[in-house]
Design a protein around this motif. Structure first.
Motif, PDB file in Angstrom:
ATOM      1  N   SER A   1       0.816  -1.219   0.000  1.00 38.13           N
ATOM      2  CA  SER A   1       0.000   0.000   0.000  1.00 38.13           C
ATOM      3  C   SER A   1       0.850   1.270   0.000  1.00 38.13           C
ATOM      4  CB  SER A   1      -0.935   0.006   1.207  1.00 38.13           C
ATOM      5  OG  SER A   1      -0.182  -0.046   2.410  1.00 38.13           O
ATOM      6  N   VAL A   2       2.147   1.132   0.260  1.00 33.57           N
ATOM      7  CA  VAL A   2       3.028   2.297   0.297  1.00 33.57           C
ATOM      8  C   VAL A   2       3.806   2.441  -1.013  1.00 33.57           C
ATOM      9  CG1 VAL A   2       4.955   3.409   1.508  1.00 33.57           C
ATOM     10  CG2 VAL A   2       3.253   2.104   2.805  1.00 33.57           C
ATOM     11  N   CYS A   3       4.586   1.396  -1.372  1.00 34.29           N
ATOM     12  CA  CYS A   3       5.514   1.531  -2.510  1.00 34.29           C
ATOM     13  C   CYS A   3       5.071   0.769  -3.762  1.00 34.29           C
ATOM     14  CB  CYS A   3       6.906   1.076  -2.107  1.00 34.29           C
ATOM     15  SG  CYS A   3       7.078  -0.716  -1.933  1.00 34.29           S
ATOM     16  N   CYS A   4       3.970   0.013  -3.673  1.00 31.45           N
ATOM     17  CA  CYS A   4       3.429  -0.753  -4.804  1.00 31.45           C
ATOM     18  C   CYS A   4       4.303  -1.926  -5.217  1.00 31.45           C
ATOM     19  CB  CYS A   4       3.130   0.145  -6.003  1.00 31.45           C
ATOM     20  SG  CYS A   4       1.976   1.466  -5.609  1.00 31.45           S
ATOM     21  N   ASN A   5       5.192  -2.380  -4.336  1.00 30.04           N
ATOM     22  CA  ASN A   5       5.960  -3.597  -4.556  1.00 30.04           C
ATOM     23  C   ASN A   5       5.008  -4.785  -4.416  1.00 30.04           C
ATOM     24  OD1 ASN A   5       8.059  -5.479  -4.736  1.00 30.04           O
ATOM     25  ND2 ASN A   5       8.660  -5.236  -2.595  1.00 30.04           N
TER      26      ASN A   5
ATOM     27  N   ASP B   1       1.001   3.126 -26.626  1.00 29.81           N
ATOM     28  CA  ASP B   1       0.383   1.905 -26.101  1.00 29.81           C
ATOM     29  C   ASP B   1      -0.775   2.224 -25.155  1.00 29.81           C
ATOM     30  OD1 ASP B   1       2.203   0.169 -27.432  1.00 29.81           O
ATOM     31  OD2 ASP B   1       3.699   0.568 -25.877  1.00 29.81           O
ATOM     32  N   GLY B   2      -1.129   3.500 -25.065  1.00 31.59           N
ATOM     33  CA  GLY B   2      -2.230   3.901 -24.187  1.00 31.59           C
ATOM     34  C   GLY B   2      -1.872   3.911 -22.718  1.00 31.59           C
ATOM     35  N   ILE B   3      -0.570   4.015 -22.398  1.00 30.14           N
ATOM     36  CA  ILE B   3      -0.147   4.035 -20.996  1.00 30.14           C
ATOM     37  C   ILE B   3       0.256   5.458 -20.626  1.00 30.14           C
ATOM     38  CG2 ILE B   3       1.468   3.124 -19.285  1.00 30.14           C
ATOM     39  CD1 ILE B   3       1.745   0.642 -21.092  1.00 30.14           C
ATOM     40  N   GLY B   4      -0.596   6.081 -19.828  1.00 29.61           N
ATOM     41  CA  GLY B   4      -0.331   7.415 -19.316  1.00 29.61           C
ATOM     42  C   GLY B   4      -0.108   7.361 -17.818  1.00 29.61           C
ATOM     43  N   PRO B   5       0.040   8.509 -17.168  1.00 28.89           N
ATOM     44  CA  PRO B   5       0.273   8.541 -15.716  1.00 28.89           C
ATOM     45  C   PRO B   5      -0.821   7.826 -14.922  1.00 28.89           C
ATOM     46  CG  PRO B   5       0.575  10.714 -16.676  1.00 28.89           C
ATOM     47  CD  PRO B   5       0.032   9.841 -17.755  1.00 28.89           C
ATOM     48  N   GLU B   6      -2.047   7.833 -15.444  1.00 27.30           N
ATOM     49  CA  GLU B   6      -3.168   7.207 -14.732  1.00 27.30           C
ATOM     50  C   GLU B   6      -3.036   5.696 -14.667  1.00 27.30           C
ATOM     51  OE1 GLU B   6      -3.732   8.925 -17.762  1.00 27.30           O
ATOM     52  OE2 GLU B   6      -3.702  10.841 -16.684  1.00 27.30           O
ATOM     53  N   GLN B   7      -2.344   5.085 -15.625  1.00 24.78           N
ATOM     54  CA  GLN B   7      -2.174   3.634 -15.644  1.00 24.78           C
ATOM     55  C   GLN B   7      -0.987   3.182 -14.785  1.00 24.78           C
ATOM     56  OE1 GLN B   7      -2.916   5.293 -18.738  1.00 24.78           O
ATOM     57  NE2 GLN B   7      -5.000   4.707 -18.202  1.00 24.78           N
ATOM     58  N   LEU B   8      -0.177   4.132 -14.349  1.00 25.26           N
ATOM     59  CA  LEU B   8       0.979   3.822 -13.508  1.00 25.26           C
ATOM     60  C   LEU B   8       0.665   4.235 -12.065  1.00 25.26           C
ATOM     61  CD1 LEU B   8       3.724   5.182 -15.926  1.00 25.26           C
ATOM     62  CD2 LEU B   8       2.871   2.841 -15.737  1.00 25.26           C
ATOM     63  N   HIS B   9       1.520   3.895 -11.158  1.00 29.31           N
ATOM     64  CA  HIS B   9       1.286   4.223  -9.748  1.00 29.31           C
ATOM     65  C   HIS B   9       1.941   5.561  -9.392  1.00 29.31           C
ATOM     66  CE1 HIS B   9      -0.722   0.470  -8.721  1.00 29.31           C
ATOM     67  NE2 HIS B   9       0.071  -0.072  -9.634  1.00 29.31           N
ATOM     68  N   MET B  10       1.607   6.585 -10.186  1.00 28.17           N
ATOM     69  CA  MET B  10       2.154   7.933  -9.970  1.00 28.17           C
ATOM     70  C   MET B  10       1.477   8.626  -8.791  1.00 28.17           C
ATOM     71  SD  MET B  10       4.397   8.924 -12.406  1.00 28.17           S
ATOM     72  CE  MET B  10       4.941   8.443 -14.026  1.00 28.17           C
ATOM     73  N   SER B  11       0.164   8.468  -8.660  1.00 28.44           N
ATOM     74  CA  SER B  11      -0.555   9.166  -7.581  1.00 28.44           C
ATOM     75  C   SER B  11      -0.070   8.693  -6.214  1.00 28.44           C
ATOM     76  CB  SER B  11      -2.063   8.982  -7.720  1.00 28.44           C
ATOM     77  OG  SER B  11      -2.406   7.612  -7.670  1.00 28.44           O
TER      78      SER B  11
END
Length: 197
Positions: A58-62, A115-125
């Motif tokens: 829940s912290v680092c997305c590992n 490929d349709g991968i923007g910041p929303e698809q990554l764990h940026m937030s």
């Protein structure tokens, strides 16, 4: 319509894994069929257990069995620096060096608009919520690809107003290789990232 045979289904299942072509998938399938049944059972149990118990920290997305993961729970790690990697494999590679004692953040990919991968698809937030007064450096340790570089630049723009220093891991000519076989981009990066002996 005929249903695929169990062997064909097994070969197809193996061939869907990254880096496994038809020949390797066939070899793996026949290896499993010719091995003791206990090996197949052990593999099946390990896969099911991993799918059931492994989740994102829940912290680092590992990927972890415990939440938060062992890196986030370790009180000896430095809180002021976060190493951003694109995958759990990247985290494991950095950790294996024994050189980094800070915190990690796993994006689970890199920016790739085609490929349709923007910041929303990554764990940026999740990363942004971790950037507080204690964090003074973000190390971008993504692969040295166009997408990895774009991700690093995006993170730099995000961190600039927060006053967090963004650095990039060095890249260049690998040890044991010959300069004549290095591509121009790798050599250029090695030259620009040179340091004093």
């Amino acid at each position: 319509m005929d249903r695929a045979s169990p062997i064909e289904r097994l070969v197809h299942a193996f061939s869907r894994m990254p880096g496994i072509g038809e020949k390797t998938a066939t070899r793996l399938a026949f290896f499993m069929l010719q091995s003791k049944a206990s090996l197949s059972e052990e593999l099946a149990e390990a896969l099911l257990e991993a799918r059931e118990k492994i989740r994102l920290c829940s912290v680092c997305c590992n990927l972890t069995e415990m939440n938060p993961c062992r890196f986030c729970q370790d009180p000896k790690r430095e809180d002021h620096v976060i190493c951003v990697v694109e995958s759990v494999q990247g985290l494991r590679a950095v950790e294996a060096t024994g050189e980094f004692r800070g915190r990690y953040h796993v994006l689970h990919g890199v920016l790739s608009p085609l490929d349709g991968i923007g910041p929303e698809q990554l764990h940026m937030s999740e990363l942004l919520t971790r950037l507080n007064a204690d964090v003074d450096e973000l190390i971008v340790a993504t692969n040295p690809s166009v997408e990895g570089e774009a991700t690093g630049l995006y993170l730099q723009r995000l961190c600039e107003p927060l006053g967090v220093r963004v650095t990039r891991i060095a890249s260049g000519v690998p040890i044991g290789s010959d300069l004549e076989y290095a591509d121009q981009v790798t050599l250029a990066r090695a030259l620009s990232g040179r340091r004093d002996l």
